[in-house]
Design an enzyme around this catalytic site. Structure first.
Site, PDB file in Angstrom:
ATOM      1  N   HIS A  50     -80.357 -48.015   5.481  1.00  0.00           N
ATOM      2  CA  HIS A  50     -81.286 -47.206   4.625  1.00  0.00           C
ATOM      3  C   HIS A  50     -82.752 -48.140   4.308  1.00  0.00           C
ATOM      4  O   HIS A  50     -83.369 -48.026   3.239  1.00  0.00           O
ATOM      5  CB  HIS A  50     -80.768 -46.712   3.181  1.00  0.00           C
ATOM      6  CG  HIS A  50     -79.470 -45.896   3.294  1.00  0.00           C
ATOM      7  ND1 HIS A  50     -79.216 -44.672   3.556  1.00  0.00           N
ATOM      8  CD2 HIS A  50     -78.170 -46.545   3.213  1.00  0.00           C
ATOM      9  CE1 HIS A  50     -78.128 -44.442   3.619  1.00  0.00           C
ATOM     10  NE2 HIS A  50     -77.401 -45.328   3.468  1.00  0.00           N
ATOM     11  N   SER A  73    -106.782 -55.226  19.585  1.00  0.00           N
ATOM     12  CA  SER A  73    -107.601 -54.352  18.898  1.00  0.00           C
ATOM     13  C   SER A  73    -109.107 -54.516  19.189  1.00  0.00           C
ATOM     14  O   SER A  73    -109.457 -55.640  19.267  1.00  0.00           O
ATOM     15  CB  SER A  73    -107.183 -54.478  17.476  1.00  0.00           C
ATOM     16  OG  SER A  73    -108.112 -53.879  16.464  1.00  0.00           O
TER      17      SER A  73
END
Length: 547
Positions: A246, A370
């Site tokens: 979780h 990038s």
């Protein structure tokens, strides 16, 4: 006045908006490539285009509308720059191994293969006296047409097809032309395509295309991928890692064991893929051998058909219409989808581990992560893999859903769809290679893994409360919940808690030795023995059903 654009029509109502725009000539780029795509010739041409600049009106707005007139349109030849599919363009170098099998060339080749093998089969049936047994020279000549089939031969078939407007008939005519010079075969030219419907040839060609593509290209790449993940498992078998369930800290594992899970899962699905039998039919226009039995009523044609199909290395499907039912294709594609889904799971987990800093990526000189952030080293290989797996699964799902459905004894919808069977494999292959490339760039950051473990002493609540249960301590779970839930837990607090427990000395000593690094259960052994687990799945006859 009527103003037309390449994507539609501007009506008279739009004319006032265009009246003040002046067309200007721009230089366009034309790319021409040779047939085998090994050399590109780039030329500039001065074709005239009318480029409309951005303008707007009260109720209409248009941006960069290009008006290409019929006389001045730019003619694009197929190349990596002009291909509609990125598989045939940007990614060609990574998927071209599939081209001999899954391309138009591959389809033509296997049609030629089937037609010739059928003529040879007819020559071995005693009752077909019109096609006597061929001499060694004649058989060698026919086999030579298969073995020596070239790109020029395929182009010749396409040339014939431009006249016939029928691709399978073009193959028949091509073979008749090729065999006119061979005396024995020239006497029986009309037995090419004897009693066949086009789908007798096509379904076997498609099955052979898939069989060869899977055996020669897909399975070897899947093997490499599983092998690479197995290596990750063994190399990192003892490197402890904080689990997350979780998204929250959970009982520790090892990095290697988590990789071993994927190796075993992928091996299991690859084995399922290998068990799919490629099937074929050869029963004539509606699956009943109608024409066969009229021409030669005393021949057991179903038996002949089965012998012929199995001689090609395929499984025989006796209950068919005009087409083979394609159920095996659906089975194959669904199995590949399951394999791909597991790899998506792997890609996303690795992406997450990179994000956490558990893996570093080896940088390559000159590469850019990038366009604006110079520091970036993005997990592009795993992202590329995940994206292409999604595209592959979309294609394969459609094929699986559509191909088994055909109206009555046959409709033609499967024909155009079957021309796309290479796309799902192509995107899958690209994804496998991208994942492999990404794996090759990974470096484990043990310091970062250790850092997270050192901050997660609360994960020892599980073994402590389990030992407390064994020795009858009341409410062990509740006591550990009070100590740890929603609180920062340190090494000192955990050990202070253990010291206060009423436990046997030996049990308490063992708990005191526990750390988040050492509390990994059987993870190390599971990772180290991953090869054995994979071998058990594959067994002694790995991929024999498809090879």
């Amino acid at each position: 006045m009527d103003a037309r654009v390449s994507s539609g029509v501007l009506t008279r109502n739009h004319a006032p908006f265009l009246s003040n725009l002046q067309p200007r000539k721009i230089q366009t780029f034309r790319s021409i490539s040779t047939l085998n795509n090994t050399k590109n010739i780039h030329q500039f041409s001065n074709a005239s285009f009318h480029l409309c600049t951005t303008f707007s009106g009260r109720s209409h707005g248009f941006k960069q509308v290009v008006n290409i007139s019929k006389d001045n349109s730019c003619e694009f030849e197929l190349s990596t720059l002009t291909a509609l599919s990125p598989l045939d363009g940007r990614y060609w170098g990574k998927v071209k191994d599939l081209a001999p099998y899954m391309s138009e060339y591959g389809l033509i080749y296997f049609r030629v293969h089937v037609e010739i093998k059928w003529l040879l089969m007819l020559s071995q049936i005693p009752e077909v006296i019109e096609v006597p047994s061929f001499s060694v020279e004649a058989r060698s000549y026919l086999q030579g047409l298969i073995d020596g089939f070239s790109m020029d031969d395929a182009l010749e078939v396409k040339k014939i097809e431009r006249v016939t407007n029928h691709d399978v008939k073009a193959v028949e005519y091509f073979l008749k032309q090729k065999c006119q010079s061979q005396p024995e075969i020239a006497k029986v030219l009309e037995f090419f395509h004897f009693a066949c419907t086009s789908e007798d040839i096509n379904n076997l060609a498609h099955a052979l295309m898939l069989k060869e593509a899977m055996t020669k290209v897909m399975f070897p790449t899947m093997d490499k991928l599983i092998e690479a993940i197995c290596h990750m498992a063994k190399a990192n078998a003892s490197i402890s890692m904080l689990s997350r369930t979780h998204g929250q800290p959970a009982s520790p594992t090892t990095l290697g064991k988590e990789m071993a899970i994927f190796a075993v899962r992928l091996s299991r699905e690859m084995q399922e893929i290998s068990r799919v039998k490629m099937m074929g039919k050869f029963a004539g226009a509606v699956g009943n051998y109608n024409a066969h039995l009229v021409a030669y009523p005393n021949i057991n044609w179903p038996q002949i058909a089965e012998e012929f199909v199995t001689s090609l290395g395929l499984a025989f499907n006796p209950y068919v219409t005009q087409i083979e039912t394609h159920d095996y294709m659906a089975n194959l594609y669904y199995a590949i989808i399951r394999f791909n889904n597991i790899l998506i799971d792997f890609d996303r987990d690795i992406w997450g581990y990179i994000s956490l800093g558990y893996f570093k990526q080896i940088t390559k000189a000159g590469e850019i992560g990038s366009s604006t952030m110079p520091h970036k080293v993005n997990p592009i290989d795993f992202e590329n893999s995940e994206g292409n797996l999604g595209k592959a699964n979309e294609d394969l799902t459609y094929l699986s859903m559509k191909l088994p459905i055909s109206r009555w004894q046959r409709d033609l919808t499967d024909s155009t769809v079957l021309r796309n069977i290479g796309g799902g494999l192509g995107h899958s292959l690209l994804a496998y290679k991208s994942a492999l490339q990404g794996i090759g760039k990974l470096q484990v950051n043990e310091a970062r893994l250790s850092e997270d473990l050192n901050k997660a002493w609360e994960v020892l609540a599980e073994p402590i409360q389990t030992v407390m249960r064994r020795y009858g301590v009341l409410e062990p779970y509740e006591k550990l919940k009070e100590l740890t839930r929603g609180r920062a837990v340190t090494k000192e607090r955990i050990r202070e808690f253990i010291e206060g427990l009423e436990l046997p000395k030996e049990a308490k000593s063992d708990l005191m030795k526990l750390t988040p690094h050492s509390y990994v259960g059987a993870a190390i052994e599971l990772a180290k023995t991953v090869d054995s687990a994979v071998d058990v799945i594959n067994g002694a006859e790995v991929l024999e059903t498809c090879r």
